[in-house]
Design an enzyme around this catalytic site. Structure first.
Site: not given
Lengths: 144, 144
Positions: A54, A81, A84
């Site tokens: 990302e 996560c 991101c």
């Protein structure tokens, strides 16, 4: 169900990453039905802690205005996560479409709490790709 | 109060960034009293959306183990945004020391809610540096 063409593009990015010796996680950014940026996990390729799919994708969206980002959709093959998710929030990307969250479930609740629309597809191709990689490269992927 | 030597190193990074044509925000990562990584905002230098000072610093900490990151302290001249806060959380950096949060206040509450220790110094040198930059380069810095 036929695979969403944007998720297919994210999967294609994941494949490119794997072919280059990296972890197969891919992402694309879509505005008005058009893919405006693509990225994949390049942590090992770039010896970078932060180069998740990302992040790689968002980093390639440098020419976009805030207004454009504000109506974009980010696709990612794997649940994002905390880092991101933070980037998605910071750049005011209002919608995230997630290929799967079975191999790793990231900060979906946090995204929702900040008003980001989250859709999880749990697509079999996404699930299988990372599972296969993990089986063939034990320990190589452990950070989402 | 004499300037904390780690904050001074972060300020030095901010200065380096400005000398290279970028926004003066700097960051260092400290473990056991030793600076293990340094970084500064390179968004304009690298034509990168994600290259904030903290991200640049963390990215240069590639050789560290999770255990080492887990006892590190990140210094930053400016309050971290949502993306940088997400990275701090993801990499389990337990403590953040912030030069100032008057020019920009980022995701401090979120860091605290996730158990990260946050200390804000509101150091005059940090405040002044960004104010001066902003005055001399109106509109160049607006993203934290």
């Amino acid at each position: 169900m036929a695979l969403d063409k944007y998720l297919l593009a994210a999967l294609d990015e994941a494949n490119k990453g794997m072919e280059a010796g990296g972890v197969p996680i891919g992402s694309v950014l879509v505005i008005d039905g058009k893919i405006v940026a693509r990225g994949h996990n390049r942590q090992s390729q770039m010896n970078s802690l932060i180069r998740h799919a990302e992040m790689d994708c968002i980093d390639r969206a440098g020419g976009l205005t805030s207004e454009e980002l504000g109506r974009s959709i980010i696709y990612t093959t794997l649940s994002p996560c905390d880092m991101c998710a933070g980037a998605i929030i910071f750049f005011k990307i209002p919608r995230v479409i997630i290929g799967e969250n079975l191999n790793y479930k990231g900060a979906e609740e946090y995204l929702l709490s900040r008003g980001v629309e989250v859709q999880v597809l749990n697509d079999q191709a996404c699930i299988q790709m990372l599972q296969d990689f993990d089986r063939q490269n034990p320990g190589a992927w452990n950070k989402g």
